[in-house]
Design a protein around this motif. Structure first.
Motif, PDB file in Angstrom:
ATOM      1  N   LEU A  72       0.825  -1.201   0.000  1.00 32.11           N
ATOM      2  CA  LEU A  72       0.000   0.000   0.000  1.00 32.11           C
ATOM      3  C   LEU A  72       0.860   1.252   0.000  1.00 32.11           C
ATOM      4  O   LEU A  72       0.538   2.260  -0.649  1.00 32.11           O
ATOM      5  N   LYS A  75       1.933   1.980  -3.425  1.00 33.87           N
ATOM      6  CA  LYS A  75       0.871   2.601  -4.216  1.00 33.87           C
ATOM      7  C   LYS A  75       0.802   4.099  -3.940  1.00 33.87           C
ATOM      8  O   LYS A  75       0.566   4.910  -4.846  1.00 33.87           O
ATOM      9  N   LEU A 203      -6.921   1.331  -2.817  1.00 33.03           N
ATOM     10  CA  LEU A 203      -7.320   0.152  -2.042  1.00 33.03           C
ATOM     11  C   LEU A 203      -8.382  -0.627  -2.808  1.00 33.03           C
ATOM     12  O   LEU A 203      -9.585  -0.555  -2.488  1.00 33.03           O
TER      13      LEU A 203
END
Length: 700
Positions: A72, A75, A203
């Motif tokens: 994450l 990202k 997400l």
């Protein structure tokens, strides 16, 4: 009660009555050791396997949340790089021309399609471009939270990742901002790109897959808002409602710890919770697993292992018991022979086991014990018969106690104490005493006598079964014989009649037979003791420098002479006069027994002494006596009589040194009462005595 003929046999026969009891106990102990050792081994192995499985699951789950957190974070970094590419294509001139800026962003920079929304603002805060889903929208449609993020970037001049801009779950988004700088480094404006929470660039819903009933993957912010969840319905919910995760998050808030990248795992009774942080957006990634579900396969394998171990243990115990039973056959045969010996059934041949070693040695010992037993039985029977003859025929009571219990009580002792033979056997010695205090006082006397000369000799008052007292001359001596267990032998001789006769003689010497009050000699003796005590205190007071007249008084004495008593004697007879004297004595005793004592001096004259009584109190008692006698009107031979009493009161001060002077002063005060009209109280002090020996009339 008669003791058993062979206490050793009586004590041992029940134990030997269970054949093979020792062998059974040994077998039970051996089986218990095998079971416990095997169970402990299986338990240790199962526990180690469970701990290793738990360690592996904890490590795997910790690694998983760290990997997801890094994914994450990458990202987030990728989104910032894309936004930086967009910012590089914007020149200062484009900020002044919205149309060229719009054309550039839509046609010249394909990376713009990465974001769900894109905004460009000048340094003065004026929004120059606002694109959402590829369409140009008005600046007024900008969310206040987005305006605030743009303003903070213009002020700080640094890239930022905003907090969650909440709305509906489908519209929740994150805003990435980047300042636009001139060549000199001044902030010219800001470019911002927004990504929806569940977009592929942030997400995606596929991140929580595959879904498992025993585990949940949760992404949430530092304020507890859930961003991603295995259950989509829980998105935008609160962590405090998550089982297992809620207490871990509450503890993190309590400690106020920073968000760090490394993962940690906490094992709870029902959950395994692993958490890793994402420092830049201040998010957390958590994996919450049901520990019971994860360990269910291992627990099933452990149950199978326990059943297999139980079968192996049972087989081992059976083999062990069989081997021990075979080896214990000689011992069982020896036990049966010993039982036959103790039952006096040795007329036939005893089947002793053969062999050597310990069993053979025991057989030889039993043969020797059989002969000793016959001799001891004969001696015991002889001694028991002699002991019983002594208990039955002794002229004094014999009692044997041990540890405060009546072990043996002879026939004469039972008769003295009013109990049947054998009724006191085994009862506490406290039974023979009126109270615990009496029992404790006698115990102190006995211990003191034993400590001084080893014996006790004294008179003791016991309580019969019917509650009446009985006095006995008691002699006691400790016995150190092992047969009596260190008990004590007592001899009791009833002396109740002798003590009663002695008490009656002493009572008759000090009391008046007609009125039951103290007689003249007892009165003189008690008053002399009182005056002697007063004289000793007076001398001590004089030595201290206090005048004799200032010394405190020691009470008062009343001299009572009945008025008109001779009339009763002359008219009704001497029997009536004796009855009057007895009744007056009871009246006097009733009035003064709580504060003093009384006596009959002779004829119809009585005396009352009130030690330590103040003058005013003494006068009140005297007046009460006078009124009580006057209120009684005896009647004899059909005629009523009126009595009175003249009372002379004398204060027992320091001027009265002996009994004669006190009686003389009281008699003179009573004479003054007679002369003043009878049936009255006259009070005098010894210091008011005239030189002629008569007392002058005082102020009372």
């Amino acid at each position: 009660m008669t003791p058993p003929a062979n206490p050793v046999a009586a004590a041992q026969e029940p134990a030997l009555g269970l054949p093979g009891s020792l062998v059974l106990r040994l077998m039970a102990v051996a089986a218990l050791v095998v079971v416990l050792a095997s169970a402990a081994s299986v338990w240790l192995v199962s526990r180690a396997a469970g701990q290793e499985a738990m360690r592996r699951m904890v490590g795997q789950q910790t690694d998983e949340v760290e990997v997801v957190a890094r994914l994450l974070a990458s990202k987030i970094e990728q989104s910032q790089k894309v936004l930086r590419t967009v910012a590089q294509g914007i020149t200062p001139a484009m900020l002044e021309s919205p149309s060229s800026l719009d054309w550039l962003l839509q046609q010249g920079l394909p990376a713009v399609g990465f974001f769900d929304a894109l905004q460009v603002a000048r340094k003065d805060g004026e929004l120059r471009l606002n694109i959402r889903a590829g369409q140009l929208v008005k600046a007024a449609d900008l969310d206040p939270a987005e305006r605030d993020a743009l303003r903070r970037t213009l002020i700080d001049g640094k890239p930022q990742v905003s907090e969650l801009i909440a709305g509906r779950t489908s519209n929740a988004r994150i805003l990435f901002t980047l300042p636009l700088h001139s060549e000199e480094g001044a902030v010219l404006g800001v470019v911002a790109g927004a990504l929806r929470l569940q977009s592929q660039g942030l997400l995606p819903q596929s991140m929580a897959l595959p879904a498992r009933d025993d585990s949940r993957l949760v992404v949430f912010t530092r304020d507890g808002t859930i961003l991603s969840h295995t259950d989509p319905a829980r998105i935008m919910g609160q962590v405090r409602d998550e089982p297992g995760l809620a207490p871990v998050f509450a503890e993190w808030l309590r400690r106020a710890q920073p968000v760090v990248g490394r993962g940690v795992t906490e094992v709870q009774p029902d959950h395994i919770v692993s958490v890793a942080g994402m420092p830049l957006p201040q998010w957390f990634v958590a994996r919450v697993s049901n520990s019971q579900a994860l360990l269910a396969p291992l627990q099933g394998a452990q149950r199978d292992a326990w059943w297999l171990a139980a079968a192996v243990i049972a087989l081992g115990v059976l083999l062990l018991a069989t081997a021990m039973a075979w080896m214990a056959q000689p011992l069982a045969q020896l036990c049966r022979g010993a039982q036959q010996l103790l039952r006096h059934d040795a007329r036939g041949a005893i089947d002793w086991p053969g062999g050597r070693g310990e069993v053979g040695a025991l057989v030889r010992v039993f043969d020797g014990l059989a002969q000793q037993k016959r001799q001891q039985d004969h001696l015991h029977a002889l001694l028991h018969g002699q002991f019983q003859a002594i208990l039955e025929n002794a002229s004094v009571g014999i009692v044997i106690t041990r540890h405060g219990v009546l072990e043996v009580v002879g026939r004469q002792a039972c008769l003295t104490l009013g109990y049947a033979e054998g009724e006191l056997q085994g009862r506490p010695a406290r039974t023979l005493y009126g109270s615990d205090a009496d029992y404790a006082r006698l115990g102190e006397r006995v211990q003191s006598a034993f400590a001084a000369h080893g014996t006790f000799d004294g008179d003791v008052c016991f309580v019969r079964k019917d509650g009446s007292p009985v006095w006995a001359r008691v002699q006691g001596r400790k016995v150190n014989s092992e047969a009596l267990g260190g008990g004590t032998v007592w001899m009791l001789e009833d002396i109740t009649a002798a003590r009663e006769a002695q008490y009656q003689q002493a009572w008759e010497l000090t009391h008046d037979a007609l009125t039951q009050l103290h007689n003249r000699s007892a009165f003189d003796h008690r008053l002399a003791l009182l005056l002697a005590e007063r004289s000793a205190r007076t001398r001590a007071t004089g030595a201290a420098g206090t005048a004799v007249d200032d010394a405190p008084d020691d009470g008062v004495m009343l001299f009572l002479d009945l008025d008109h008593f001779t009339l009763v004697n002359d008219v009704a007879g001497h029997d009536a006069g004796d009855d009057v004297l007895r009744h007056v004595a009871r009246l006097i005793e009733t009035q003064v027994r709580q504060v003093g004592w009384s006596a009959r001096l002779g004829g119809d004259e009585f005396a009352v002494v009130l030690p330590g009584c103040p003058l005013a109190r003494g006068q009140a008692v005297a007046e009460q006596l006078r009124a009580t006698v006057q209120a009684w009107e005896p009647s004899y031979q059909g005629r009523s009589f009126t009595l009175g009493v003249s009372i002379g009161l004398v204060v027992l001060d320091a001027h009265l040194h002996d009994v004669a002077s006190v009686l003389n002063a009281a008699d003179m005060a009573c004479y003054d009462a007679k002369r003043a009209g009878r049936n009255r109280v006259e009070t005098r002090h010894a210091r008011d005595m005239t030189s002629s020996g008569r007392m002058a009339l005082g102020p009372y």
